[in-house]
Every structure is written in C-alpha cells, then in structure tokens.
Design a protein around this motif. Structure first.
Motif, PDB file in Angstrom:
ATOM      1  N   THR A   1      -3.498  -0.793  -2.212  1.00  0.00           N
ATOM      2  CA  THR A   1      -4.250   0.459  -2.217  1.00  0.00           C
ATOM      3  C   THR A   1      -3.326   1.652  -2.387  1.00  0.00           C
ATOM      4  O   THR A   1      -2.274   1.726  -1.752  1.00  0.00           O
ATOM      5  CB  THR A   1      -5.043   0.619  -0.902  1.00  0.00           C
TER       6      THR A   1
ATOM      7  N   ALA B   1      -9.744   9.632   0.732  1.00  0.00           N
ATOM      8  CA  ALA B   1      -9.464  10.244   2.031  1.00  0.00           C
ATOM      9  C   ALA B   1      -9.425  11.765   1.933  1.00  0.00           C
ATOM     10  O   ALA B   1      -8.479  12.418   2.342  1.00  0.00           O
ATOM     11  CB  ALA B   1      -8.145   9.711   2.601  1.00  0.00           C
TER      12      ALA B   1
ATOM     13  N   ARG C   1     -11.208  -0.675  -7.418  1.00  0.00           N
ATOM     14  CA  ARG C   1     -12.181  -0.364  -6.384  1.00  0.00           C
ATOM     15  C   ARG C   1     -11.807   1.015  -5.846  1.00  0.00           C
ATOM     16  O   ARG C   1     -10.737   1.175  -5.247  1.00  0.00           O
ATOM     17  CB  ARG C   1     -12.169  -1.432  -5.290  1.00  0.00           C
TER      18      ARG C   1
ATOM     19  N   THR D   1     -18.396   8.592  -3.142  1.00  0.00           N
ATOM     20  CA  THR D   1     -17.893   9.856  -3.683  1.00  0.00           C
ATOM     21  C   THR D   1     -18.871  10.979  -3.351  1.00  0.00           C
ATOM     22  O   THR D   1     -20.071  10.752  -3.186  1.00  0.00           O
ATOM     23  CB  THR D   1     -17.697   9.779  -5.209  1.00  0.00           C
TER      24      THR D   1
ATOM     25  N   TYR E   1      -3.446   5.388  -1.458  1.00  0.00           N
ATOM     26  CA  TYR E   1      -4.174   6.351  -0.636  1.00  0.00           C
ATOM     27  C   TYR E   1      -3.853   7.753  -1.131  1.00  0.00           C
ATOM     28  O   TYR E   1      -2.709   8.196  -1.043  1.00  0.00           O
ATOM     29  CB  TYR E   1      -3.787   6.215   0.841  1.00  0.00           C
TER      30      TYR E   1
ATOM     31  N   ASN F   1      -7.001  -0.932  -5.393  1.00  0.00           N
ATOM     32  CA  ASN F   1      -7.858   0.051  -4.739  1.00  0.00           C
ATOM     33  C   ASN F   1      -7.238   1.433  -4.798  1.00  0.00           C
ATOM     34  O   ASN F   1      -6.009   1.579  -4.713  1.00  0.00           O
ATOM     35  CB  ASN F   1      -8.044  -0.322  -3.262  1.00  0.00           C
TER      36      ASN F   1
ATOM     37  N   ASN G   1       0.856  -1.183   0.000  1.00  0.00           N
ATOM     38  CA  ASN G   1       0.000   0.000   0.000  1.00  0.00           C
ATOM     39  C   ASN G   1       0.892   1.233   0.000  1.00  0.00           C
ATOM     40  O   ASN G   1       1.942   1.247   0.659  1.00  0.00           O
ATOM     41  CB  ASN G   1      -0.891   0.014   1.242  1.00  0.00           C
TER      42      ASN G   1
ATOM     43  N   TYR H   1     -12.971   4.570  -3.766  1.00  0.00           N
ATOM     44  CA  TYR H   1     -13.930   4.991  -2.751  1.00  0.00           C
ATOM     45  C   TYR H   1     -13.431   6.184  -1.953  1.00  0.00           C
ATOM     46  O   TYR H   1     -12.251   6.489  -1.929  1.00  0.00           O
ATOM     47  CB  TYR H   1     -14.259   3.830  -1.805  1.00  0.00           C
ATOM     48  N   ASN H   2     -14.408   6.877  -1.304  1.00  0.00           N
ATOM     49  CA  ASN H   2     -14.163   7.990  -0.385  1.00  0.00           C
ATOM     50  C   ASN H   2     -13.347   9.114  -1.007  1.00  0.00           C
ATOM     51  O   ASN H   2     -12.242   9.430  -0.578  1.00  0.00           O
ATOM     52  CB  ASN H   2     -13.477   7.507   0.902  1.00  0.00           C
ATOM     53  N   THR H   3     -13.931   9.743  -2.027  1.00  0.00           N
ATOM     54  CA  THR H   3     -13.275  10.866  -2.694  1.00  0.00           C
ATOM     55  C   THR H   3     -14.341  11.780  -3.282  1.00  0.00           C
ATOM     56  O   THR H   3     -15.540  11.494  -3.176  1.00  0.00           O
ATOM     57  CB  THR H   3     -12.303  10.352  -3.787  1.00  0.00           C
TER      58      THR H   3
ATOM     59  N   ALA I   1      -9.712  10.424  -7.212  1.00  0.00           N
ATOM     60  CA  ALA I   1      -8.920   9.223  -6.963  1.00  0.00           C
ATOM     61  C   ALA I   1      -8.058   8.875  -8.181  1.00  0.00           C
ATOM     62  O   ALA I   1      -6.858   8.705  -8.079  1.00  0.00           O
ATOM     63  CB  ALA I   1      -9.836   8.063  -6.588  1.00  0.00           C
TER      64      ALA I   1
ATOM     65  N   SER J   1      -8.157   4.989  -2.688  1.00  0.00           N
ATOM     66  CA  SER J   1      -9.002   5.616  -1.676  1.00  0.00           C
ATOM     67  C   SER J   1      -8.677   7.089  -1.589  1.00  0.00           C
ATOM     68  O   SER J   1      -7.509   7.473  -1.496  1.00  0.00           O
ATOM     69  CB  SER J   1      -8.779   4.951  -0.316  1.00  0.00           C
TER      70      SER J   1
END
Length: 198
Positions: free
Chosen positions: A88, A116, A138, A162, A90, A112, A68, A140-142, A121, A114
């Motif tokens: 991932t 954050a 995958r 998102t 980040y 992934n 990661n 997520y969270n952006t 992303a 992410s």
C-alpha cells in the motif's frame, strides 16, 4: 507355396525389418551436460526496489515496492513500470502516486493506494495521449481515487470511499475503463470529462 507358408515368410521379413530399424543409431551420451535455459526476472527485466517514500522516479525502467510506504511516489519519466507487489502507498495530505509532468507508456499495477485525507490517490491528470495503464489497483479513502488524462486505460481496479469521484477521466479521449468495481463513493462513481472514452 501354400498360404500358411507365405504368411510365415512375410511375418519373418517384417520382424527382420523392425529389428534392423531398432538397432542403435549412435552413442546416447551427450558431449556435455545441458546448459541453462531459464533466465532470472532480473535478467529479463531488471527491477529497482522502492523501500520507502517519498520517492521520485526520474529514469525509465521497472520499479517495485518492498513494503508499505507513506508519502508520494512521483513519476517523471516515460517507459516506467511500477509494481506495488500487493503493498500500500499511503497518501498524506496531497497525493499517493503523482505524475507532475506528462509521461508516456507508464504502467502501475497490483496494489493499494489509500488517501487518508489526500486530494488524489493516483493523479495522472497531466497525462496527454499517454498510453498509460492502471491495472489491478485498490484505491480508497480519498477525495478522487484515480484521476487520469487522455490515452489512459484503467483496468480491473476497485475504487471506494471517495468524497468526490472514484475514477475521473480528464479529457478522456482515447481512454478506456474496463472491468472496474466502483462503489460506496460519496459523490460520482465514474466521471468522464470530454468525449471519446470507451
């Protein structure tokens, strides 16, 4: 000659013919052992590891994550494959994977990204007639999950969490979205700007 004697003669001749065909046709031992027939992945497709980020890809080739990472991966070259290997990226503050310039024939797959709190992303809005592929991601969270330009394919990706858009195709001519799962986004799931997308 009676039938029984004729049949016995025919069977004997057939047995002799089979025996003569079954005899040895030459030595069975090969002159040497078998050679290598398999190539390692590095011989078929030499790959460059990415152990940490921020990281900048400036030359064509195949790259892969070994862990990661936090920070953006900038892609500034054509003919690049980036395999996230299930790890991932980040994103912090800005972007996770970014295309600061137009690149062609780039594939990003298998992992992934992410946000954050990041803006985007995967940011490929600068791509034009790019022939790029985003596959098996995958995200997520952006704010924006996958932001792609024209001539891009987004396939078998999952995007969620998102704030604005899950997948945003900017100038979406010749672009394809297929087999994606876009859910639980605060704004728009799939945003197509322009025409000509499939």
């Amino acid at each position: 000659m009676n039938y029984r004697a004729s049949l016995q003669l025919v069977l004997t001749l057939c047995a002799l013919l089979v025996c003569s065909m079954a005899r040895s046709q030459g030595p069975l031992n090969p002159p040497a052992g078998p050679g290598e027939t398999m190539k390692s992945l590095d011989q078929v497709e030499p790959r460059q590891p990415i152990p940490s980020a921020p990281y900048e890809i400036k030359t064509p080739g195949s790259y892969y994550l070994t862990a990661n990472v936090t920070g953006p991966i900038d892609i500034r070259a054509d003919n690049v494959t980036l395999d996230l290997m299930g790890f991932t990226v980040y994103a912090t503050g800005g972007k996770g994977i970014d295309f600061p310039i137009n690149c062609r024939n780039v594939t990003i797959r298998n992992g992934n990204v992410s946000g954050a709190g990041a803006y985007t992303a995967v940011d490929g809005r600068n791509l034009v007639d790019a022939g790029c592929l985003f596959e098996g991601l995958r995200v997520y969270n952006t704010y924006i999950g996958i932001y792609a330009g024209s001539g891009c394919t987004v396939r078998d990706c999952e995007v969620w969490g998102t704030d604005y858009a899950g997948i945003y195709l900017n100038n979406c001519a010749k672009s394809v979205v297929a087999g994606c799962n876009i859910h639980d986004n605060g704004g728009i799931g799939l945003l197509l700007a322009g025409s000509g997308a499939l």
